[in-house]
Design a protein around this motif. Structure first.
Motif, PDB file in Angstrom:
ATOM      1  N   LEU A 232       4.804   1.824  15.627  1.00 51.52           N
ATOM      2  CA  LEU A 232       3.924   1.579  14.137  1.00 51.52           C
ATOM      3  C   LEU A 232       3.800   2.688  13.365  1.00 51.52           C
ATOM      4  N   PRO A 233       4.809   3.466  13.186  1.00 48.25           N
ATOM      5  CA  PRO A 233       4.951   4.758  12.372  1.00 48.25           C
ATOM      6  C   PRO A 233       4.318   4.729  11.143  1.00 48.25           C
ATOM      7  N   LEU A 234       2.963   5.048  11.071  1.00 49.88           N
ATOM      8  CA  LEU A 234       2.184   4.801   9.935  1.00 49.88           C
ATOM      9  C   LEU A 234       2.922   5.240   8.388  1.00 49.88           C
TER      10      LEU A 234
ATOM     11  N   LEU B 188       4.544   2.602   6.555  1.00 53.75           N
ATOM     12  CA  LEU B 188       3.396   1.219   6.170  1.00 53.75           C
ATOM     13  C   LEU B 188       2.547   1.998   5.259  1.00 53.75           C
ATOM     14  N   PRO B 189       3.008   2.214   3.886  1.00 54.20           N
ATOM     15  CA  PRO B 189       2.370   2.628   2.905  1.00 54.20           C
ATOM     16  C   PRO B 189       1.124   1.733   2.254  1.00 54.20           C
ATOM     17  N   ALA B 190       1.268   0.497   2.575  1.00 48.89           N
ATOM     18  CA  ALA B 190       0.103  -0.452   2.096  1.00 48.89           C
ATOM     19  C   ALA B 190      -1.058  -0.399   3.085  1.00 48.89           C
ATOM     20  N   LEU B 191      -0.792  -0.022   4.309  1.00 47.83           N
ATOM     21  CA  LEU B 191      -1.813  -0.025   5.380  1.00 47.83           C
ATOM     22  C   LEU B 191      -3.030   0.933   4.904  1.00 47.83           C
ATOM     23  N   GLN B 192      -4.304   0.358   4.729  1.00 45.88           N
ATOM     24  CA  GLN B 192      -5.276   1.082   4.447  1.00 45.88           C
ATOM     25  C   GLN B 192      -6.579   1.194   5.412  1.00 45.88           C
ATOM     26  N   TRP B 193      -6.441   0.162   6.461  1.00 47.07           N
ATOM     27  CA  TRP B 193      -7.720   0.049   7.281  1.00 47.07           C
ATOM     28  C   TRP B 193      -6.916  -0.274   8.741  1.00 47.07           C
TER      29      TRP B 193
END
Length: 69
Positions: free
Chosen positions: A55-57, A60-65
């Motif tokens: 899960l390379p952050l 994942l630009p939409a992931l906020q929390w």
């Protein structure tokens, strides 16, 4: 608390994705495909995802929390 988070998200039009089992690579693919904004798991699941490098952050630009309990 989880019910409050889920209920308010659902009331505002969010979708909830539940998986039958834990598969780190599949979680990463779904997170990217569905543009997840919130991801809730238990701490050991986050640790296993980190070990897999699944899960390379930065992908994942939409992931906020990231939520755990």
């Amino acid at each position: 608390a989880v019910v409050d988070i889920c209920a308010s998200a659902m009331a505002s039009g969010a979708a909830m994705i539940c998986m039958r089992g834990f598969e780190p690579d599949r979680i990463a693919a779904i997170a990217k495909q569905e543009a997840l904004t919130h991801l809730g798991q238990i701490p050991s699941m986050y640790a296993l995802i980190e070990e897999h490098g699944a899960l390379p952050l930065e992908h994942l630009p939409a992931l906020q929390w990231l939520i755990w309990s």
